[in-house]
Design a protein around this motif. Structure first.
Motif, PDB file in Angstrom:
ATOM      1  N   HIS A   1       0.836  -1.219   0.000  1.00  0.00           N
ATOM      2  CA  HIS A   1       0.000   0.000   0.000  1.00  0.00           C
ATOM      3  C   HIS A   1       0.864   1.260   0.000  1.00  0.00           C
ATOM      4  CE1 HIS A   1       0.830   0.027   4.300  1.00  0.00           C
ATOM      5  NE2 HIS A   1       0.330   1.237   4.353  1.00  0.00           N
ATOM      6  N   GLY A   2       2.164   1.101   0.286  1.00  0.00           N
ATOM      7  CA  GLY A   2       3.107   2.209   0.126  1.00  0.00           C
ATOM      8  C   GLY A   2       3.472   2.959   1.395  1.00  0.00           C
ATOM      9  N   GLU A   3       2.810   2.635   2.506  1.00  0.00           N
ATOM     10  CA  GLU A   3       3.135   3.235   3.814  1.00  0.00           C
ATOM     11  C   GLU A   3       3.052   4.762   3.878  1.00  0.00           C
ATOM     12  OE1 GLU A   3       6.792   1.499   5.461  1.00  0.00           O
ATOM     13  OE2 GLU A   3       6.481  -0.364   4.336  1.00  0.00           O
ATOM     14  N   PRO A   4       2.145   5.399   3.093  1.00  0.00           N
ATOM     15  CA  PRO A   4       2.120   6.873   3.149  1.00  0.00           C
ATOM     16  C   PRO A   4       1.711   7.415   4.509  1.00  0.00           C
ATOM     17  CG  PRO A   4       0.166   6.055   2.011  1.00  0.00           C
ATOM     18  CD  PRO A   4       1.090   4.875   2.201  1.00  0.00           C
ATOM     19  N   GLU A   5       0.965   6.617   5.279  1.00  0.00           N
ATOM     20  CA  GLU A   5       0.458   7.107   6.578  1.00  0.00           C
ATOM     21  C   GLU A   5       1.530   7.100   7.659  1.00  0.00           C
ATOM     22  OE1 GLU A   5       0.230   4.200   5.364  1.00  0.00           O
ATOM     23  OE2 GLU A   5       0.277   2.650   6.910  1.00  0.00           O
ATOM     24  N   ARG A   6       2.714   6.538   7.349  1.00  0.00           N
ATOM     25  CA  ARG A   6       3.732   6.386   8.391  1.00  0.00           C
ATOM     26  C   ARG A   6       4.777   7.488   8.332  1.00  0.00           C
ATOM     27  NH1 ARG A   6       4.067  -0.280   8.064  1.00  0.00           N
ATOM     28  NH2 ARG A   6       1.791  -0.408   7.871  1.00  0.00           N
ATOM     29  N   ASN A   7       5.011   8.132   9.453  1.00  0.00           N
ATOM     30  CA  ASN A   7       6.125   9.067   9.519  1.00  0.00           C
ATOM     31  C   ASN A   7       7.436   8.276   9.472  1.00  0.00           C
ATOM     32  OD1 ASN A   7       5.667   7.951  12.056  1.00  0.00           O
ATOM     33  ND2 ASN A   7       5.164   9.909  13.006  1.00  0.00           N
ATOM     34  N   ASP A   8       7.436   7.149  10.174  1.00  0.00           N
ATOM     35  CA  ASP A   8       8.601   6.264  10.192  1.00  0.00           C
ATOM     36  C   ASP A   8       8.112   4.878  10.595  1.00  0.00           C
ATOM     37  OD1 ASP A   8      11.597   5.662  10.496  1.00  0.00           O
ATOM     38  OD2 ASP A   8      10.788   5.073  12.435  1.00  0.00           O
ATOM     39  N   MET A   9       8.790   3.864  10.109  1.00  0.00           N
ATOM     40  CA  MET A   9       8.334   2.489  10.332  1.00  0.00           C
ATOM     41  C   MET A   9       8.396   2.043  11.795  1.00  0.00           C
ATOM     42  SD  MET A   9      11.585   0.513   8.674  1.00  0.00           S
ATOM     43  CE  MET A   9      11.203  -1.119   9.305  1.00  0.00           C
ATOM     44  N   VAL A  10       9.094   2.766  12.630  1.00  0.00           N
ATOM     45  CA  VAL A  10       9.134   2.415  14.053  1.00  0.00           C
ATOM     46  C   VAL A  10       8.331   3.432  14.875  1.00  0.00           C
ATOM     47  CG1 VAL A  10      10.650   2.277  16.071  1.00  0.00           C
ATOM     48  CG2 VAL A  10      11.235   1.060  13.984  1.00  0.00           C
ATOM     49  N   GLN A  11       8.573   4.693  14.601  1.00  0.00           N
ATOM     50  CA  GLN A  11       7.874   5.729  15.357  1.00  0.00           C
ATOM     51  C   GLN A  11       6.352   5.574  15.207  1.00  0.00           C
ATOM     52  OE1 GLN A  11       8.664   9.724  14.102  1.00  0.00           O
ATOM     53  NE2 GLN A  11       7.567  10.593  15.847  1.00  0.00           N
ATOM     54  N   TYR A  12       5.912   5.215  13.998  1.00  0.00           N
ATOM     55  CA  TYR A  12       4.481   5.062  13.737  1.00  0.00           C
ATOM     56  C   TYR A  12       3.839   4.046  14.675  1.00  0.00           C
ATOM     57  CZ  TYR A  12       0.183   4.201  11.110  1.00  0.00           C
ATOM     58  OH  TYR A  12      -1.132   4.065  10.738  1.00  0.00           O
ATOM     59  N   PHE A  13       4.561   2.949  14.926  1.00  0.00           N
ATOM     60  CA  PHE A  13       4.018   1.922  15.823  1.00  0.00           C
ATOM     61  C   PHE A  13       4.146   2.374  17.278  1.00  0.00           C
ATOM     62  CE2 PHE A  13       4.712  -0.329  11.879  1.00  0.00           C
ATOM     63  CZ  PHE A  13       3.553  -1.065  11.769  1.00  0.00           C
ATOM     64  N   GLY A  14       5.276   2.998  17.585  1.00  0.00           N
ATOM     65  CA  GLY A  14       5.478   3.507  18.942  1.00  0.00           C
ATOM     66  C   GLY A  14       4.349   4.441  19.352  1.00  0.00           C
ATOM     67  N   GLU A  15       3.918   5.263  18.399  1.00  0.00           N
ATOM     68  CA  GLU A  15       2.873   6.234  18.708  1.00  0.00           C
ATOM     69  C   GLU A  15       1.526   5.573  18.991  1.00  0.00           C
ATOM     70  OE1 GLU A  15       2.930   9.077  15.494  1.00  0.00           O
ATOM     71  OE2 GLU A  15       4.824   9.938  16.171  1.00  0.00           O
ATOM     72  N   GLN A  16       1.362   4.338  18.506  1.00  0.00           N
ATOM     73  CA  GLN A  16       0.067   3.681  18.702  1.00  0.00           C
ATOM     74  C   GLN A  16       0.072   2.646  19.813  1.00  0.00           C
ATOM     75  OE1 GLN A  16      -2.279   2.947  15.068  1.00  0.00           O
ATOM     76  NE2 GLN A  16      -0.323   3.244  14.039  1.00  0.00           N
ATOM     77  N   LEU A  17       1.251   2.356  20.320  1.00  0.00           N
ATOM     78  CA  LEU A  17       1.330   1.331  21.364  1.00  0.00           C
ATOM     79  C   LEU A  17       1.313   1.976  22.741  1.00  0.00           C
ATOM     80  CD1 LEU A  17       4.049  -0.904  19.692  1.00  0.00           C
ATOM     81  CD2 LEU A  17       1.723  -1.645  20.233  1.00  0.00           C
ATOM     82  N   LYS A  18       0.698   1.278  23.680  1.00  0.00           N
ATOM     83  CA  LYS A  18       0.728   1.721  25.071  1.00  0.00           C
ATOM     84  C   LYS A  18       2.101   1.349  25.634  1.00  0.00           C
ATOM     85  CE  LYS A  18      -1.903   1.296  29.305  1.00  0.00           C
ATOM     86  NZ  LYS A  18      -1.562   0.125  30.113  1.00  0.00           N
ATOM     87  N   GLY A  19       2.649   2.214  26.497  1.00  0.00           N
ATOM     88  CA  GLY A  19       3.959   1.921  27.077  1.00  0.00           C
ATOM     89  C   GLY A  19       5.077   2.712  26.405  1.00  0.00           C
ATOM     90  N   PHE A  20       4.704   3.523  25.402  1.00  0.00           N
ATOM     91  CA  PHE A  20       5.699   4.328  24.687  1.00  0.00           C
ATOM     92  C   PHE A  20       5.479   5.821  24.932  1.00  0.00           C
ATOM     93  CE2 PHE A  20       6.431   0.561  22.179  1.00  0.00           C
ATOM     94  CZ  PHE A  20       7.689   0.726  21.621  1.00  0.00           C
ATOM     95  N   ALA A  21       6.573   6.577  24.884  1.00  0.00           N
ATOM     96  CA  ALA A  21       6.474   8.036  24.789  1.00  0.00           C
ATOM     97  C   ALA A  21       7.174   8.426  23.495  1.00  0.00           C
ATOM     98  CB  ALA A  21       7.171   8.695  25.977  1.00  0.00           C
TER      99      ALA A  21
END
Ligand SMILES: Nc1nc2c(c(=O)[nH]1)N[C@@H](CNc1ccc(C(=O)N[C@@H](CCC(=O)N[C@@H](CCC(=O)N[C@@H](CCC(=O)O)C(=O)O)C(=O)O)C(=O)O)cc1)CN2
Ligand code: MET
Ligand SMILES: [Zn+2]
Length: 765
Positions: free
Chosen positions: A494-514
């Motif tokens: 799909h091209g990952e346009p919604e992601r700022n970065d492949m790690v930060q994007y997940f960090g932002e959605q997971l509980k336990g991250f700042a």
């Protein structure tokens, strides 16, 4: 009196000034003078910041327009003929070696077409250096005098600095033989290289340098006897040629104990050790030094963002002083601060409770100074008390603990780590995907255009609504799919346009991250990341990628790869907790991802890629227990994430930037793996994965470069690979994602790649 020191400071600027200036220069929008001016301002700013903080020994020559190892290659004139021949201005040669250069002829200049040198991970960090590349014809000579110029530049500002150079042994060991000289052992060039080092040292002395930091980080690796012996040769020669140079030999990121025999007796003024990573090496370090040598105590972490426990640090330094005396101790950062974000003050959105737990590069300057003052008997009582409060507040905070997450990890069993069937049965079930021979695909991301970033910035600033942003992303996904149809690929992304970065994007959605707004850290060249910070037990409050993948799947009947980042990579590219093991953090991430993988499958996504590009960099630097444990838990956490699916769901994984060990890749049991490959000149490397039992795609072009390899080049590469790999197992893909490319560049690159695949498909039809 004990002195404070900093091994290096981030050069990117608190507002990413260096990125903006460099990219603007590359785009032809500003002049070389503009770029050099920004560089000069950044250096001045950083030196002054350190001086004002009270740091005694401030590094110079830690600045670079691209990479400090590449700078050393230019300084020693290690410039392969393919770059030399264009006689470009020095800075353009630097960039050509770093990122490749392809441009048409003009009236006054010939066409240029040269790929980049190989770029590899800097030890176990997410920084990448440009690998020095040597051939039999390599000769060394001094080309310019960057370290001297920058030392004098600081001096002119009234700031005395300690120049830093990569040491001769590390410089060679971190390099490689060029493709025309594969039998060359870089370390054999030592004696030819040393006179040039001596020349630089002499020039620094003449300019007034009182001491010089000479980095030999390879001392934390397993070294063979030849390399160990090279230290003695190198430093004896330098001491003989430049006896007045006061060298501080710096090691970092690990344990020097197994190589202390190579350090003992070296004619250097002192040695720096990373006691944040390995406090246990203190006694051995002290024992290895002579009665005159300085012990530089790396005690403020250059690799993570946690506030130091200053009272503990003071005690540690005091214990060192008790052993060697005040005159012989320096207090230091554990490594360069290059790997930490610039300034915590620029974070305005962090929860106040959490923010109090962090120290970024600027804050670490004060930490070094406070510890130094404390051991010098100055009054820092208030600072130490405030620090003790922060440390104990974090230890007892409710943010860190989640009983449900801990229970799930505690109950981890074999059932969570294995696919239902072996590969052969899965392959059969996956025939329903109807893939052709030599299936073509990409690795996930398509160009992150200015427009995408601007829309995301508008969303963040509240200038557009979430619905407007979502519509925009859908349009981007549609365009990416149309593009893939036109180019003729087989398995879409799909091209990952919604992601700022492949790690930060997940960090932002997971509980336990700042996560930060401005916590940028250089990854390579002008590319930076904002690593999210793991502050507590990790879980997934709701699906993270299902909406976009489902949408993409609805636009086209072609198989669409779901796209996730794996547990080890999320862990490695975040700032991890220092109160829980990496293994447990990876397992928590793995369970969160397992739920995501299962949700994707339930939503009808039949091919799911879980990227693990950081799995190699996580490998402990030395052989031993820690490494044996890692090669168990790291692949296992990948399998926890991916083993909950049906046989018919095809699991892909992807790796880049490292010399992988095939055994580790096998242990993931992915159905298909794609591996960065195009810059591996060593023809033996191709053999490495030949017994990979499942399916494999060896990257066919370098995605870091705008260069478009002609179709014939693709055909040649595929033919070479086919000589080693069974045709049924082979996928056709680039080295990595295309987010840093422009659309017109990747259209040309992928068109040539797909057409080459078709040639072979017809040949074997
Ligand atoms: N974390 C991580 N590590 C990795 C990789 C990776 O992809 N991620 N890949 C490998 C290579 N390393 C890489 C690291 C970074 C980038 C990269 O492209 N970084 C981007 C930033 C990505 C990002 O976070 N973008 C944000 C913020 C973008 C931005 O700059 N916005 C502007 C506003 C818009 C504009 O005017 O452009 C601003 O804030 O000023 C977003 O897209 O939302 C960059 O430096 O340009 C690529 C490869 C290995 N390590
Ligand atoms: C650094 S690995 C990148 C993988 C990711 N799926 C991408 O294509 O960008
Ligand atoms: Zn990659």
């Amino acid at each position: 009196m004990v002195l404070s020191s900093v091994l290096g400071f981030p050069r990117i600027g608190a507002k990413r000034e260096l990125k903006k200036a460099t990219e603007s220069y590359w785009a032809g929008k500003s002049s070389v003078e503009d770029l050099l001016k920004v560089g000069k301002e950044l250096r001045a700013h950083n030196w002054k910041l350190q001086k004002d903080a009270g740091v005694d020994l401030i590094a110079s020559n830690d600045f670079s327009y691209y990479d400090q190892i590449l700078d050393a290659s230019l300084l020693f004139n290690v410039i392969p003929e393919r770059y030399q021949k264009y006689s470009l201005p020095q800075i353009d040669t630097l960039f050509a070696m770093g990122r490749g250069l392809q441009r048409p002829a003009t009236d006054s200049t010939p066409a240029v077409d040269v790929p980049a040198l190989e770029m590899v991970k800097w030890f176990d960090s997410n920084y990448h250096y440009v690998r020095p590349t040597f051939s039999h014809s390599t000769t060394f000579k001094l080309n310019g005098q960057k370290p001297v110029d920058e030392y004098l530049e600081a001096k002119e500002l009234g700031i005395e600095t300690r120049p830093v150079l990569i040491g001769p042994v590390s410089y060679l060991v971190l390099g490689k033989a060029d493709k025309d000289s594969l039998d060359l052992e870089p370390i054999s060039l030592l004696e030819k290289l040393l006179p040039v080092y001596a020349e630089v040292l002499q020039k620094l002395l003449d300019a007034g340098a009182k001491s010089i930091q000479i980095d030999e980080p390879v001392l934390v690796l397993d070294l063979d006897e030849k390399v160990k012996a090279a230290f003695k040769t190198a430093y004896s020669v330098l001491a003989e040629k430049v006896p007045a140079a006061k060298l501080i030999l710096a090691t970092y990121f690990g344990d020097v104990r197994p190589n202390l025999d190579a350090v003992k007796g070296l004619p250097v003024a002192g040695v720096h050790f990373d006691f944040v990573r390995v406090p246990e090496q203190l006694d051995a370090a002290v024992e290895a030094l002579s009665a005159e040598q300085i012990l530089s105590v790396g005690i403020i972490d250059g690799r993570n963002i946690w506030k130091a426990d200053l009272n503990k640090a003071v005690k540690f330094v005091e214990s060192a002083i008790a052993k060697v005396g005040k005159e012989r101790v320096i207090v230091a950062t554990s490594s360069s601060l290059l790997h930490t974000p610039v300034d915590l003050e620029n974070e305005t959105k962090l929860d106040a409770e959490i923010k109090d737990w962090f120290a970024f590069a600027t804050q670490k300057l004060s930490e070094v100074v406070i510890v130094t003052k404390a051991v010098n008997g100055e009054d820092v009582k208030a600072e130490l008390e405030a620090n003790a409060k922060s440390i104990s507040a974090r230890a007892s905070s409710s943010i860190t603990n989640d009983a449900a997450v801990q229970k799930r990890v505690a109950e981890l069993g074999e059932k969570d780590t294995k696919r239902a069937s072996a590969f052969a049965a899965r392959l059969e079930a996956q025939k329903s995907l109807n893939l052709p021979l030599f299936p073509t695909t990409t690795i996930g991301s398509f160009p992150q255009t200015k427009e995408i970033r601007v829309q995301r910035q508008k969303l963040n600033k509240g200038e557009i609504t979430a619905e407007q942003y979502e519509k925009f992303i859908e349009k981007e996904i549609q365009d990416a799919i149309k593009f893939q149809e036109e180019v003729g690929l087989d398995v879409y992304v799909h091209g990952e346009p919604e992601r700022n970065d492949m790690v930060q994007y997940f960090g932002e959605q997971l509980k336990g991250f700042a996560f930060t707004q401005n916590g940028w850290v250089q990854s390579y060249g002008s590319r930076y990341v904002r690593p999210p910070i793991i502050v507590g037990d990790v879980s997934r409050p709701s699906p993270m990628t299902v909406k976009e993948s489902k949408y993409a799947q609805s636009v086209s009947p072609k198989p669409m790869k779901g796209m996730l980042t794996g547990p080890v990579t999320i862990l490695r590219w975040s700032f991890p907790r220092n109160d829980v093991s990496q293994k447990v953090q990876a397992q928590q991430l793995a369970f969160a991802l397992r739920d995501e993988v299962n949700d994707l499958e339930a939503a009808g996504v039949t091919v799911i890629q879980v990227d693990e590009p950081a799995i190699r960099e996580g490998l402990p630097l030395r052989e031993g227990e820690e490494r044996s444990a890692y090669v168990q838990w790291a692949p296992e956490s990948f399998r926890i994430a991916t083993s909950g699916v049906k046989d018919s769901t095809q699991i892909h994984s992807h790796f880049c930037y490292s010399d992988l060990d095939p055994a580790h890749i096998k242990a993931l049991d992915a159905d298909v793996v794609s591996i960065e490959f195009s810059k591996k000149d060593d023809s033996n490397y191709i053999q490495n994965f030949s017994d990979y039992p499942n399916h494999i795609g060896l990257g066919l072009f370098d995605i870091h470069s705008p260069r478009v390899p002609p179709q014939s080049e693709f055909e040649k590469r595929i033919a070479d690979i086919l000589a080693v790999y069974p045709k049924e197992n082979l996928w056709i893909n680039p080295d990595c994602g295309l987010k840093t490319r422009q659309w017109d560049e990747c259209r040309k690159q992928l068109t040539n790649m797909v057409n080459a695949a078709k040639v072979f498909r017809e040949k074997y039809a």
